[in-house]
Design a protein around this motif. Sequence first.
Motif, PDB file in Angstrom:
ATOM      1  N   MET A  77      -5.340  11.916  -6.540  1.00  0.00           N
ATOM      2  CA  MET A  77      -5.079  10.734  -6.732  1.00  0.00           C
ATOM      3  C   MET A  77      -4.808  10.354  -5.515  1.00  0.00           C
TER       4      MET A  77
ATOM      5  N   SER B 280      -7.214   6.369  -6.041  1.00  0.00           N
ATOM      6  CA  SER B 280      -5.856   4.881  -4.825  1.00  0.00           C
ATOM      7  C   SER B 280      -6.607   4.126  -3.971  1.00  0.00           C
TER       8      SER B 280
ATOM      9  N   SER C 156       1.022  -1.391   0.297  1.00  0.00           N
ATOM     10  CA  SER C 156       0.232   0.200  -0.154  1.00  0.00           C
ATOM     11  C   SER C 156       0.762   0.987   0.510  1.00  0.00           C
TER      12      SER C 156
ATOM     13  N   SER D 229       2.060   6.450  -7.043  1.00  0.00           N
ATOM     14  CA  SER D 229       0.825   6.868  -7.619  1.00  0.00           C
ATOM     15  C   SER D 229       0.826   8.395  -7.219  1.00  0.00           C
TER      16      SER D 229
ATOM     17  N   TRP E   7       2.408   1.964  -4.327  1.00  0.00           N
ATOM     18  CA  TRP E   7       1.510   2.422  -4.271  1.00  0.00           C
ATOM     19  C   TRP E   7       0.826   3.510  -4.407  1.00  0.00           C
ATOM     20  N   PHE E   8       1.170   4.458  -3.099  1.00  0.00           N
ATOM     21  CA  PHE E   8       0.554   5.630  -2.806  1.00  0.00           C
ATOM     22  C   PHE E   8       2.014   6.624  -3.442  1.00  0.00           C
TER      23      PHE E   8
END
Length: 69
Positions: free
Chosen positions: A47, A51, A16, A23, A19-20
Amino acid sequence: MDSLKKRRAKTLILLSAIWFAVSIPLPFLFNVPQEATKQFYTLVQIMGLISIPFVALGVAWTLKPELAQ
């Protein structure tokens, strides 16, 4: 059994966070003109919100892989 749950939780948290981090365009926050900063903060918030469902899907598919079939 508990070590497996802890390891799985750590893996989910790591994925996680990755991913953040990927992104959200953090370099834009440091290289923008002063008048555009507010717009970029808004963009980063959007964003981040977009996400959240992808992270939730990744968590669900990691916990129950049969859902991805």
